[in-house]
Design a protein around this motif. Sequence first.
Motif, PDB file in Angstrom:
ATOM      1  N   MET A  99     -20.951  26.253  29.614  1.00 47.30           N
ATOM      2  CA  MET A  99     -19.525  25.599  29.453  1.00 47.30           C
ATOM      3  C   MET A  99     -19.248  25.185  28.301  1.00 47.30           C
ATOM      4  O   MET A  99     -20.260  24.782  27.383  1.00 47.30           O
ATOM      5  CB  MET A  99     -19.410  24.642  30.612  1.00 47.30           C
ATOM      6  N   SER A 100     -18.150  24.633  27.878  1.00 49.79           N
ATOM      7  CA  SER A 100     -17.606  23.876  26.659  1.00 49.79           C
ATOM      8  C   SER A 100     -18.264  22.391  26.879  1.00 49.79           C
ATOM      9  O   SER A 100     -18.824  22.061  28.086  1.00 49.79           O
ATOM     10  CB  SER A 100     -16.130  23.841  26.388  1.00 49.79           C
ATOM     11  N   SER A 128     -33.499  17.999  16.902  1.00 53.01           N
ATOM     12  CA  SER A 128     -32.909  18.884  16.715  1.00 53.01           C
ATOM     13  C   SER A 128     -31.190  18.723  16.019  1.00 53.01           C
ATOM     14  O   SER A 128     -30.879  19.530  15.299  1.00 53.01           O
ATOM     15  CB  SER A 128     -32.477  19.686  18.201  1.00 53.01           C
ATOM     16  N   MET A 129     -30.592  17.402  16.200  1.00 55.74           N
ATOM     17  CA  MET A 129     -29.335  16.984  15.766  1.00 55.74           C
ATOM     18  C   MET A 129     -29.819  17.294  14.256  1.00 55.74           C
ATOM     19  O   MET A 129     -29.038  17.393  13.196  1.00 55.74           O
ATOM     20  CB  MET A 129     -29.241  15.782  16.383  1.00 55.74           C
ATOM     21  N   GLU A 188     -27.440  22.806  23.949  1.00 47.80           N
ATOM     22  CA  GLU A 188     -26.650  23.828  24.229  1.00 47.80           C
ATOM     23  C   GLU A 188     -25.316  23.364  24.141  1.00 47.80           C
ATOM     24  O   GLU A 188     -24.505  23.962  23.570  1.00 47.80           O
ATOM     25  CB  GLU A 188     -27.141  24.790  25.409  1.00 47.80           C
ATOM     26  N   LEU A 189     -25.191  22.310  24.727  1.00 49.20           N
ATOM     27  CA  LEU A 189     -23.578  21.703  24.994  1.00 49.20           C
ATOM     28  C   LEU A 189     -23.389  21.343  23.160  1.00 49.20           C
ATOM     29  O   LEU A 189     -22.174  21.547  22.838  1.00 49.20           O
ATOM     30  CB  LEU A 189     -23.426  20.820  25.817  1.00 49.20           C
ATOM     31  N   ILE A 190     -24.320  20.685  22.655  1.00 53.54           N
ATOM     32  CA  ILE A 190     -23.919  20.181  21.184  1.00 53.54           C
ATOM     33  C   ILE A 190     -23.847  21.494  20.208  1.00 53.54           C
ATOM     34  O   ILE A 190     -23.048  21.388  19.418  1.00 53.54           O
ATOM     35  CB  ILE A 190     -25.089  19.396  20.758  1.00 53.54           C
ATOM     36  N   ALA A 191     -24.509  22.441  20.553  1.00 52.84           N
ATOM     37  CA  ALA A 191     -24.415  23.653  19.605  1.00 52.84           C
ATOM     38  C   ALA A 191     -22.945  24.329  19.545  1.00 52.84           C
ATOM     39  O   ALA A 191     -22.468  24.749  18.490  1.00 52.84           O
ATOM     40  CB  ALA A 191     -25.273  24.595  20.210  1.00 52.84           C
ATOM     41  N   GLU A 229     -20.422  22.579  19.530  1.00 49.96           N
ATOM     42  CA  GLU A 229     -19.443  21.651  18.445  1.00 49.96           C
ATOM     43  C   GLU A 229     -20.129  21.634  17.354  1.00 49.96           C
ATOM     44  O   GLU A 229     -19.416  21.461  16.312  1.00 49.96           O
ATOM     45  CB  GLU A 229     -19.407  20.181  19.147  1.00 49.96           C
ATOM     46  N   LEU A 230     -21.420  21.806  17.127  1.00 52.20           N
ATOM     47  CA  LEU A 230     -22.290  21.863  15.832  1.00 52.20           C
ATOM     48  C   LEU A 230     -23.034  23.398  15.747  1.00 52.20           C
ATOM     49  O   LEU A 230     -24.078  23.421  16.204  1.00 52.20           O
ATOM     50  CB  LEU A 230     -23.322  20.856  15.897  1.00 52.20           C
ATOM     51  N   PRO A 231     -22.360  24.353  15.192  1.00 59.44           N
ATOM     52  CA  PRO A 231     -22.771  25.546  15.158  1.00 59.44           C
ATOM     53  C   PRO A 231     -24.360  25.767  14.261  1.00 59.44           C
ATOM     54  O   PRO A 231     -25.252  26.521  14.712  1.00 59.44           O
ATOM     55  CB  PRO A 231     -21.986  26.354  14.151  1.00 59.44           C
ATOM     56  N   THR A 232     -24.586  24.606  13.669  1.00 54.95           N
ATOM     57  CA  THR A 232     -25.719  24.778  12.940  1.00 54.95           C
ATOM     58  C   THR A 232     -26.956  24.157  13.698  1.00 54.95           C
ATOM     59  O   THR A 232     -27.996  24.111  13.171  1.00 54.95           O
ATOM     60  CB  THR A 232     -25.677  24.134  11.598  1.00 54.95           C
TER      61      THR A 232
END
Length: 847
Positions: free
Chosen positions: A432-433, A515-516, A795-798, A800-803
């Motif tokens: 999900m988003s 990861s961030m 996976e949720l953060i990705a 919003e942050l594609p990298t």
Amino acid sequence: MLRTALRNVLAHKARLLMTVLAVMLGVAFVAGTLVFTNTISDAYQKSSQKGFQGVDVAISPDKKDDDSANPGDAPRLSQQVLDKAAKVPGAASAYGVVNGYSALADKKGDLLGGGFSNRGGNYYPGADGKDPRYTMTEGRAPKAPGEIALDSKTAERGKYKAGDSIRVSVDGPVRTEKIVGVFTTDDGNVAAGGSLALYDTVTAQKLFAKPGQFDEIDVKAAAGTSQATLKSALDKVLPEQAKATTGKKLADDQAKAIEDGMSSMQTAMLVFAGIALFVGIFIIVNTFSMLVAQRTKELALMRAVGATRRQVTRSVLMEATFVGAVAAVVGLAAGVGIGALLRSVLNSTGASVPDGPLVVAPNTVLISVLVGVVVTVLSAWLPGRRAAKIPPIAAMNSVHAAPTTRGLVVRNTIGSLFAAAGIALVVSGTGMSGSDGQGPMAFGAAVLVIGVFILTPLLSRPLIAAASPVLKIFGMPGKLARQNAVRNPRRTAATASALMVGLTLITGMTVIAGSMQKGINNMAADGLKSDYVVSMGGDGVRPLSPEVSKTLAKVDQVTAISPLRSSPARVAGDTETLMGVDPKAIKELVNVDFTEGSFGALGGTKVLVDDKIADANHWKVGSAFPVTYEDGSKGRLTVGGVYEGNQMVNGVMLDSATVTPHMTTVADFQVMLKTKGGATQDTQDLLKKTLGDNPAIKVQNKQDLSDEIAKAFTLMLNMLYGLLGMAVIVAVLGVINTLAMSVFERSKEIGMLRAIGLDRAGIKRMVRLESLVISLFGGVLGIGLGVFFGWAAGELIAAELPTYELVLPWARMGLFLLMAALVGVIAALWPARRASKLNMLMAIKAE
């Protein structure tokens, strides 16, 4: 039954001590959080109220958000409005307020105030020559350009006094000003560690506003005139783009804002207090389970002489109530100390808090007592109910009611269903988003943890069996330790689960933070070609004088440079930000992929737009659209290219020469530049020296940018480690408690082992290895769950942050496992020593 319950509590003081400690720590954290946040909130509210004491009505600009307003309209108040306000019936006096950014350097050249809130303002003298907002304690107020006054706290930190010179930066270039006075103020920003520099009104208007204009006008009511009456009178003379607000409402709004701000901190801290209490539940359940098991014959005898099942359960709950009440009172006292300590720690970081008393509100006392009693009673209910169900004859004959096969099958089935449902919810949340997936993922994580806890007795056997080859090295003590660890899988599971919860959270947070950091590094590397980015200090979006880019362009090492200018505009009916760049240099400084067109099309009225804006408006190369600039003038722009936006570069990009004539104040928010030989420390030092070693300007390479963004996450992670450390401490108490009571239960067995030849060192080794195995079991489960949750949250953060890129911190996970082992070793010290000192003859004949 009441007397019996109290007698049992007093008879088992040592055994209940760990339970009291576990509950006390959780309650102390809850109470400390409430005391700390209430104290800070109260101090700031009282400080802000002092700041509004001289303001009965404040007049501020009121920007109209409609299509008729210019995108860049930032209305200010003129001298005419001030003069009208001063003449309104019921007004005793009125003074104009101007404020903006003003960075001050200490005598070493470093930024004073640490960028927390570096403010500049104006000294507006009344008829008596004084500004009621500020009281001069040294020197006089500024009266001419080149003069400033400092707040007393900043002057003390920088070791400045009246007559000294100080380096100041408002928009980039360094200014040297003379300090003519030092003042005291109730300004909340100063109380929180910021700095405040005052200029005469004309100079402040040139620096922060426009000549003859103010950001706010404060009006003092005459004697006998209420704030509401004065406001009504002012409303009649104010222009359309101005509004009046009473000082009481301003103070109330400020108090509400402070309360809301503290509420989020309070909620976050209470979550960790809840985690500590949740971990403590395992200990309480374990303790009362063992106490009840040790009193099986006693409870059976009570049943035989007429006590009902309900009375037996009630006696156990009475004990729990007494223990919870004692723990709650002690925890409350400790919590008050924790609140005072947290305030001291906050002050030591430089974020000074206004003076005020320690606030212990009635709800803090009530919540602390309720939490301590309720948690303990609920945790003891299941062991008490289980004890009441044991048949009196079976209990009196020492026939322990071991879990039946059917009971274990039911437990494992329920645990499997919970675990499967939790995994399904977490995995579904990853698809999900970001905002939509948070709820299902959080709920799924809680369900999965419960499922794993229920399954822990089943999981304990194979995982502990895996340690057999290592335990065999220690001979008979190792074999006995393994058998003891799996003898009562429920107890082992409850003990290990306490540690599992803490390590799950710590590992998950570490995976996300690592990861961030990797994602942020990728973002800077993928989005930027420039070697350096220059910006103002603080939040990095303050206006930067165009003189900065002109100065840097003269440096020989600079091969490409582009200032970035930001201007609000209305584009195709929506409010967008236009980003002005140098069309010749920008392609050397940013890295974007084009879906249509190229940098070569940029110039004049041809612009580049990111793919999101293009898709939303169905634009392609050649599409023309209307624009209303910041100053209200209209025009048309044409899409020359469409690029894939990223976190560093996005929006509508156009030639600076096109947008600059329409800006009300020409300023940059960043300057990007490329240098010969790439980013080196010597070049960075040269650029800083060229700008006059200005403490207000940041010259950052890609790594500096990444580190600054990640700094907030690192600080948060370190705070989380500290907060979660409470849960780990509680888990240690649980291991100690379980082992100590296990030693007591096995007194006869330990005495027999001693009698047949196992020496004291062997007994100690057996207990230590048992503790080590249980702790490592909890550690493995916690790290495994933490990695899973870290992946899912990523996976949720990705989205919003594609990298974003998943990074498993193997070294830290190894350290966490080592920490779990250390917990086991430390927790076993006292129980092992106690076991080794048992008198074998007394132990053998013990009933």
